[in-house]
Write a protein that holds these residues in place. Structure first.
Motif, PDB file in Angstrom:
ATOM      1  N   ALA A  20       0.838  -1.206   0.000  1.00 37.31           N
ATOM      2  CA  ALA A  20       0.000   0.000   0.000  1.00 37.31           C
ATOM      3  C   ALA A  20       0.871   1.252   0.000  1.00 37.31           C
ATOM      4  O   ALA A  20       0.513   2.265  -0.604  1.00 37.31           O
ATOM      5  CB  ALA A  20      -0.935  -0.012   1.208  1.00 37.31           C
ATOM      6  N   GLY A  21       2.030   1.175   0.647  1.00 34.46           N
ATOM      7  CA  GLY A  21       2.963   2.301   0.652  1.00 34.46           C
ATOM      8  C   GLY A  21       3.536   2.569  -0.721  1.00 34.46           C
ATOM      9  O   GLY A  21       3.659   3.722  -1.144  1.00 34.46           O
ATOM     10  N   PHE A  25      -0.813   4.837  -0.702  1.00 37.63           N
ATOM     11  CA  PHE A  25      -1.973   4.897   0.183  1.00 37.63           C
ATOM     12  C   PHE A  25      -1.604   5.075   1.649  1.00 37.63           C
ATOM     13  O   PHE A  25      -2.370   5.646   2.418  1.00 37.63           O
ATOM     14  CB  PHE A  25      -2.846   3.652   0.027  1.00 37.63           C
ATOM     15  N   VAL A  26      -0.461   4.535   2.055  1.00 38.64           N
ATOM     16  CA  VAL A  26      -0.007   4.664   3.437  1.00 38.64           C
ATOM     17  C   VAL A  26       1.457   5.067   3.441  1.00 38.64           C
ATOM     18  O   VAL A  26       2.145   4.958   2.425  1.00 38.64           O
ATOM     19  CB  VAL A  26      -0.181   3.346   4.252  1.00 38.64           C
ATOM     20  N   PHE A  47       2.251   2.611  10.497  1.00 39.96           N
ATOM     21  CA  PHE A  47       1.834   3.254   9.254  1.00 39.96           C
ATOM     22  C   PHE A  47       0.623   4.135   9.507  1.00 39.96           C
ATOM     23  O   PHE A  47      -0.115   3.935  10.455  1.00 39.96           O
ATOM     24  CB  PHE A  47       1.459   2.216   8.192  1.00 39.96           C
ATOM     25  N   ARG A  48       0.415   5.080   8.612  1.00 35.40           N
ATOM     26  CA  ARG A  48      -0.818   5.862   8.613  1.00 35.40           C
ATOM     27  C   ARG A  48      -1.226   6.083   7.163  1.00 35.40           C
ATOM     28  O   ARG A  48      -0.400   6.026   6.254  1.00 35.40           O
ATOM     29  CB  ARG A  48      -0.644   7.185   9.346  1.00 35.40           C
ATOM     30  N   PHE A  49      -2.511   6.319   6.953  1.00 37.48           N
ATOM     31  CA  PHE A  49      -2.986   6.638   5.612  1.00 37.48           C
ATOM     32  C   PHE A  49      -2.429   7.987   5.202  1.00 37.48           C
ATOM     33  O   PHE A  49      -2.324   8.900   6.014  1.00 37.48           O
ATOM     34  CB  PHE A  49      -4.513   6.669   5.565  1.00 37.48           C
ATOM     35  N   ASP A  52      -6.975  11.053   4.658  1.00 39.39           N
ATOM     36  CA  ASP A  52      -8.160  10.514   5.329  1.00 39.39           C
ATOM     37  C   ASP A  52      -9.167   9.938   4.340  1.00 39.39           C
ATOM     38  O   ASP A  52      -9.921   9.028   4.673  1.00 39.39           O
ATOM     39  CB  ASP A  52      -8.844  11.589   6.177  1.00 39.39           C
ATOM     40  N   ARG A  53      -9.193  10.453   3.142  1.00 39.38           N
ATOM     41  CA  ARG A  53     -10.148   9.963   2.128  1.00 39.38           C
ATOM     42  C   ARG A  53      -9.915   8.479   1.804  1.00 39.38           C
ATOM     43  O   ARG A  53     -10.854   7.763   1.504  1.00 39.38           O
ATOM     44  CB  ARG A  53     -10.052  10.783   0.843  1.00 39.38           C
ATOM     45  N   TYR A  54      -8.670   8.036   1.848  1.00 40.25           N
ATOM     46  CA  TYR A  54      -8.394   6.618   1.590  1.00 40.25           C
ATOM     47  C   TYR A  54      -9.023   5.760   2.669  1.00 40.25           C
ATOM     48  O   TYR A  54      -9.680   4.755   2.389  1.00 40.25           O
ATOM     49  CB  TYR A  54      -6.886   6.348   1.531  1.00 40.25           C
ATOM     50  N   ARG A  55      -8.837   6.147   3.919  1.00 38.50           N
ATOM     51  CA  ARG A  55      -9.428   5.403   5.028  1.00 38.50           C
ATOM     52  C   ARG A  55     -10.952   5.429   4.921  1.00 38.50           C
ATOM     53  O   ARG A  55     -11.619   4.403   5.076  1.00 38.50           O
ATOM     54  CB  ARG A  55      -8.976   5.997   6.364  1.00 38.50           C
ATOM     55  N   GLU A  56     -11.494   6.592   4.626  1.00 34.09           N
ATOM     56  CA  GLU A  56     -12.941   6.734   4.505  1.00 34.09           C
ATOM     57  C   GLU A  56     -13.492   5.881   3.366  1.00 34.09           C
ATOM     58  O   GLU A  56     -14.541   5.247   3.511  1.00 34.09           O
ATOM     59  CB  GLU A  56     -13.315   8.198   4.296  1.00 34.09           C
TER      60      GLU A  56
END
Length: 108
Positions: A20-21, A25-26, A47-49, A52-56
């Motif tokens: 994903a990185g 995305f993260v 890791f973090r997104f 925020d739109r990806y997480r949503e």
């Protein structure tokens, strides 16, 4: 935490996060925020997104009981790993609310 919540091997989660990185995305992260918890035992795999739109978007694609189960499992994993404190209370409230566990969500 994700590996614990999903009941999968941490290496599998790390592989997925690294992929994903590469896709953007993260990203690796350190410190506390609503979307990222610092794991003092393994800070190199936090890791973090990137947005925020990806997480949503991911959460919007998960419906019904599966979504509630994910929130419940993540709330339990946070409670077990870090307990309740000023850093975890917003996260616990969010996940208990998402699991439709309104009593605990209100408490946090």
């Amino acid at each position: 935490m994700v590996a614990r919540a999903a009941d999968v091997h941490a290496d599998d989660v790390l592989t997925a996060c690294e992929q994903a990185g590469r896709e953007g995305f993260v990203q690796r992260a350190q410190g506390n925020s609503l979307n990222c918890l610092f794991d003092s035992e393994q800070p190199e795999v936090t890791f973090r997104f990137t947005h925020d739109r990806y997480r949503e978007a991911i959460m919007d694609g998960i419906r019904g009981p599966t979504r509630k189960d994910i929130h419940h499992t993540l709330a339990r994993a946070v409670e077990v790993k870090w307990g309740q404190n000023d850093n975890t209370s917003p996260i616990l409230a969010e996940h208990h609310f998402g699991a439709e566990e309104y009593g605990p969500a209100y408490d946090y």
